[in-house]
Scaffold this motif. Structure first.
Motif, PDB file in Angstrom:
ATOM      1  N   VAL B 153       0.809  -1.218   0.000  1.00 29.56           N
ATOM      2  CA  VAL B 153       0.000   0.000   0.000  1.00 29.56           C
ATOM      3  C   VAL B 153       0.836   1.259   0.000  1.00 29.56           C
ATOM      4  O   VAL B 153       0.326   2.354   0.160  1.00 29.56           O
ATOM      5  N   HIS B 154       2.128   1.087  -0.186  1.00 28.67           N
ATOM      6  CA  HIS B 154       2.984   2.259  -0.339  1.00 28.67           C
ATOM      7  C   HIS B 154       3.760   2.144  -1.630  1.00 28.67           C
ATOM      8  O   HIS B 154       4.123   1.058  -2.055  1.00 28.67           O
ATOM      9  N   THR B 155       4.051   3.268  -2.243  1.00 26.12           N
ATOM     10  CA  THR B 155       4.636   3.258  -3.580  1.00 26.12           C
ATOM     11  C   THR B 155       5.998   2.585  -3.637  1.00 26.12           C
ATOM     12  O   THR B 155       6.205   1.646  -4.403  1.00 26.12           O
ATOM     13  N   VAL B 156       6.941   3.077  -2.855  1.00 30.06           N
ATOM     14  CA  VAL B 156       8.306   2.563  -2.990  1.00 30.06           C
ATOM     15  C   VAL B 156       8.449   1.100  -2.574  1.00 30.06           C
ATOM     16  O   VAL B 156       9.015   0.300  -3.315  1.00 30.06           O
ATOM     17  N   GLU B 235      -1.236  -5.126 -11.498  1.00 32.16           N
ATOM     18  CA  GLU B 235      -2.653  -5.190 -11.185  1.00 32.16           C
ATOM     19  C   GLU B 235      -2.897  -6.111 -10.001  1.00 32.16           C
ATOM     20  O   GLU B 235      -3.699  -5.830  -9.131  1.00 32.16           O
ATOM     21  N   ILE B 236      -2.184  -7.223  -9.962  1.00 26.18           N
ATOM     22  CA  ILE B 236      -2.426  -8.200  -8.913  1.00 26.18           C
ATOM     23  C   ILE B 236      -1.873  -7.731  -7.571  1.00 26.18           C
ATOM     24  O   ILE B 236      -2.509  -7.894  -6.536  1.00 26.18           O
ATOM     25  N   LEU B 237      -0.704  -7.138  -7.568  1.00 32.05           N
ATOM     26  CA  LEU B 237      -0.087  -6.782  -6.292  1.00 32.05           C
ATOM     27  C   LEU B 237      -0.568  -5.450  -5.737  1.00 32.05           C
ATOM     28  O   LEU B 237      -0.887  -5.343  -4.571  1.00 32.05           O
ATOM     29  N   THR B 238      -0.601  -4.424  -6.577  1.00 30.34           N
ATOM     30  CA  THR B 238      -0.926  -3.108  -6.006  1.00 30.34           C
ATOM     31  C   THR B 238      -2.151  -2.459  -6.629  1.00 30.34           C
ATOM     32  O   THR B 238      -2.591  -1.408  -6.198  1.00 30.34           O
ATOM     33  N   GLN B 239      -2.689  -3.092  -7.663  1.00 26.23           N
ATOM     34  CA  GLN B 239      -3.775  -2.495  -8.441  1.00 26.23           C
ATOM     35  C   GLN B 239      -3.412  -1.080  -8.895  1.00 26.23           C
ATOM     36  O   GLN B 239      -4.288  -0.237  -9.080  1.00 26.23           O
ATOM     37  N   GLY B 240      -2.129  -0.838  -9.055  1.00 24.46           N
ATOM     38  CA  GLY B 240      -1.701   0.459  -9.551  1.00 24.46           C
ATOM     39  C   GLY B 240      -1.606   1.516  -8.473  1.00 24.46           C
ATOM     40  O   GLY B 240      -1.233   2.651  -8.739  1.00 24.46           O
ATOM     41  N   SER B 245       0.002   5.688  -8.367  1.00 27.43           N
ATOM     42  CA  SER B 245       1.448   5.872  -8.324  1.00 27.43           C
ATOM     43  C   SER B 245       2.234   4.678  -8.828  1.00 27.43           C
ATOM     44  O   SER B 245       3.399   4.793  -9.152  1.00 27.43           O
ATOM     45  N   THR B 246       1.611   3.516  -8.891  1.00 25.84           N
ATOM     46  CA  THR B 246       2.330   2.369  -9.455  1.00 25.84           C
ATOM     47  C   THR B 246       1.575   1.839 -10.663  1.00 25.84           C
ATOM     48  O   THR B 246       1.442   0.636 -10.853  1.00 25.84           O
ATOM     49  N   THR B 247       1.089   2.759 -11.478  1.00 29.74           N
ATOM     50  CA  THR B 247       0.342   2.352 -12.666  1.00 29.74           C
ATOM     51  C   THR B 247       1.205   2.497 -13.905  1.00 29.74           C
ATOM     52  O   THR B 247       1.467   3.607 -14.356  1.00 29.74           O
ATOM     53  N   PRO B 248       1.623   1.366 -14.495  1.00 32.16           N
ATOM     54  CA  PRO B 248       2.368   1.460 -15.739  1.00 32.16           C
ATOM     55  C   PRO B 248       1.417   1.697 -16.908  1.00 32.16           C
ATOM     56  O   PRO B 248       0.194   1.661 -16.746  1.00 32.16           O
ATOM     57  N   VAL B 249       1.989   1.913 -18.091  1.00 30.25           N
ATOM     58  CA  VAL B 249       1.195   2.338 -19.246  1.00 30.25           C
ATOM     59  C   VAL B 249       0.051   1.381 -19.575  1.00 30.25           C
ATOM     60  O   VAL B 249      -1.089   1.805 -19.788  1.00 30.25           O
TER      61      VAL B 249
END
Lengths: 304, 296
Positions: B153-156, B235-240, B245-249
């Motif tokens: 639940v945190h970006t880094v 998508e599975i781990l952080t859902q972006g 903040s963790t959403t790739p293209v």
């Protein structure tokens, strides 16, 4: 032991290498053997541990897995997660069947289509051959992720979304470049004498393919089948996008819904056990047929 | 090499390739063309649409989420490509000699690739849970943390976990691709290098590496493109998340198209992705190609 008055010649080096002795002599060899064994063991542990851990944990009740542990004591191991997943309510076997049907269908259809194309490209000459081959190869440059939206609309228009058949067609298409490449190489490597002899004996093209060439192309077909099966078994984005009703879900999509709690509370035990169930066919297939898979990749990398 | 028989009717040859051709035309080429059209409309998931020209493209270049997605994807690719290659190369070096146990080692190292990112992401999801997950358990036992890191639940921390996952997953593939090339290196080269007194690293650098150009190029191209197209693990781990903040293209495309229902806009971004991937493949191919390839 000979007293060396000059550097050992190439023959001596070869003999020593064959005997497992390093060119430099015997001392470093033993040290390297230990280094090899230690790093080998440590690294394999690192690579395989997460999967083994998951397997063990799948026998823990979901409440134990989620509980803030004073210790991971593994004392209450049970089949509970598995019995909970099978049968009424969760029906994991239904999704396994979906995945299996899609993967098998993809593997077989890919094998047929790619073998035919490989035969055509590898053994015939016709005008425009380069262009057709190029068109099929260009698929490699167009990732399906990038044409997901128009693909969805297009398949929707022909009622192939939310359909396992549609999913199979989709998977087959994107497996084609790799598979056609492998099958074409397979055919290219067959010496023409075999075919010439068969022609002299009066064989038709179909007899040729099915009877004469079959044993020679079987390894290539095995590689293609294996690769297609595994890639469709583990595929996620396409299945997530194209399958919109639960009854059609494949394992990855169902597991995803288990994870995000679409059906209510999240049971981590079910999630882990479901994942283990999903992983087993991959591992079994791979271990029993790895010769084909690995060789296909290794050969492909050198010829690319 | 095997000569192709000229007595075979070309027409039959063409017919054999037709099924493949049809599938590719229908499910790759056609959608691509369709995509260009769609990207110039305000196509919604349901309903009617209008032609809007290049408006979508203009919009996304000012869309901070899109720009962030690009940045994330590029940074992510930059972070993981090196380690995947280095680890894969090391594994190949370790297992190439056909000693006792090397086949077993190769099997173990390749196993994560076979199982696939999808299922491994589910496992990692469970193991990264704060306090209860296996990873935190291990960290606590080793005294490194108190075991309560909420990785997902945190970006880094989330990105760290995803990067480690991908290196674990991909290095086996790199290993296999490089092994193919390594085993083709003639023994005599190593022997004469040893005769000349070359050390191990120099031998590796001067002899092995140049001969591995093709497998190296292939594994790098696959690795980079794979990273650019990453979706499953995110998508599975952080859902972006958190947020985007963790959403790739690719995840951006998926969300804009199917959650926000803005297909036109999503497709515009997707086409830019196609161009980027094609450019990267072409660029890498040119940079890494074997100058002697045409002589063979």
């Amino acid at each position: 032991m000979t007293v060396a008055t000059r550097p050992p010649g190439p023959d001596t080096l070869r003999q020593r290498a064959a005997a497992g002795v390093s060119p430099a002599g015997r001392g470093p060899r033993r040290g390297r053997g230990i280094a090899y064994a230690t790093s080998g063991v440590l690294l394999s542990l690192v690579f395989v541990l997460p999967l083994v851990w998951a397997l063990i944990q799948s026998f823990e009740p979901g409440t134990d897995i989620a509980a803030t542990p004073s210790a991971k004591d593994f004392t209450r191991l049970t089949f509970g997660n598995y019995t909970g997943l099978l049968g009424s309510g969760n029906d994991i076997e239904h999704y396994m069947l979906n995945s299996f049907a899609v993967a098998l269908g993809t593997a077989l259809l890919t094998a047929v289509v790619a073998t035919l194309a490989g035969y055509g490209f590898g053994r015939f000459r016709f005008r425009g051959k380069g262009i057709v081959f190029g068109v099929i190869l260009v698929t490699v440059m167009i990732p399906f992720q990038a044409i997901l939206t128009p693909l969805f609309i297009e398949l929707n228009d022909v009622h192939l979304t939310n359909s396992l058949y549609g999913l199979v067609l989709f998977y087959v298409t994107f497996n084609l470049p790799f598979s056609v490449f492998i099958m074409r190489n397979t055919f290219l490597q067959i010496p023409s004498e075999i075919e010439e002899a068969a022609f002299v004996d009066g064989a038709s093209h179909w007899t040729m393919l099915i009877r004469v060439l079959r044993p020679l192309i079987l390894p290539g077909i095995a590689t293609t089948v294996l690769y297609a099966f595994l890639s469709s078994w583990t595929e996620f984005l396409g299945a997530l996008t194209f399958l919109t009703s639960q009854s059609k879900y494949t394992l990855p999509v169902e597991l995803y819904n288990l994870e995000v709690g679409t059906y209510g509370g999240v049971n981590l035990g079910y999630l882990i056990a479901g994942t283990v169930i999903a992983m087993v066919p991959c591992i079994v297939l791979y271990v029993s047929l790895q010769r084909y898979y690995v060789q296909g990749l290794m050969a492909g990398s050198v010829k690319s | 090499m095997a000569a192709k028989s000229t007595t075979k009717p070309g027409r039959l040859g063409f017919m054999l390739t037709v099924p493949s051709l049809l599938l590719v035309l229908a499910l790759v080429i056609l959608p691509l063309g369709y995509a260009v059209v769609i990207s110039m409309t305000d196509f919604p998931l349901v309903g009617s649409y209008h032609y809007v020209g290049l408006a979508n493209y203009r919009t996304i270049f000012h869309d901070s989420q899109f720009l962030h997605a690009i940045l994330l994807t590029v940074v992510y690719t930059a972070i993981v490509t090196g380690p995947i290659f280095v680890v894969g190369y090391g594994l190949a070096m370790l297992t190439r000699s056909n000693r006792r146990g090397s086949t077993l080692l190769r099997t173990m190292f390749f196993l994560p690739y076979i199982v696939g990112l999808t299922f491994e992401s589910f496992i990692l999801y469970v193991e990264l849970q704060p306090d209860s997950g296996g990873v935190n358990f291990l960290l606590r036992i080793l005294g490194l943390t108190d075991g309560s890191t909420a990785w997902l639940v945190h970006t880094v921390p989330g990105m760290v976990a995803i990067c480690v996952l991908v290196v674990w997953f991909s290095s086996g593939l790199t290993m296999v691709l490089l092994l193919g090339g390594m085993q083709g290196v003639p023994r005599e080269l190593y022997e004469s290098a040893a005769l000349d007194g070359a050390g191990r690293w120099r031998t590796e650098l001067r002899i092995t590496l140049p001969l591995l150009r093709q497998p190296i190029a292939l594994s790098l191209i696959l690795s980079v493109i794979g990273s650019f197209l990453a979706f499953n693990q995110f998508e599975i781990l952080t859902q972006g998340g958190p947020g985007t903040s963790t959403t790739p293209v690719v995840l951006w495309i998926y969300q804009v198209a199917f959650t926000q229902g803005l297909i036109g806009k999503a497709t515009a971004g997707a086409l830019l992705l196609v161009v980027a991937v094609a450019a990267i493949s072409a660029g890498q191919f040119i940079l890494l190609r074997d100058p002697e390839a045409n002589a063979r």
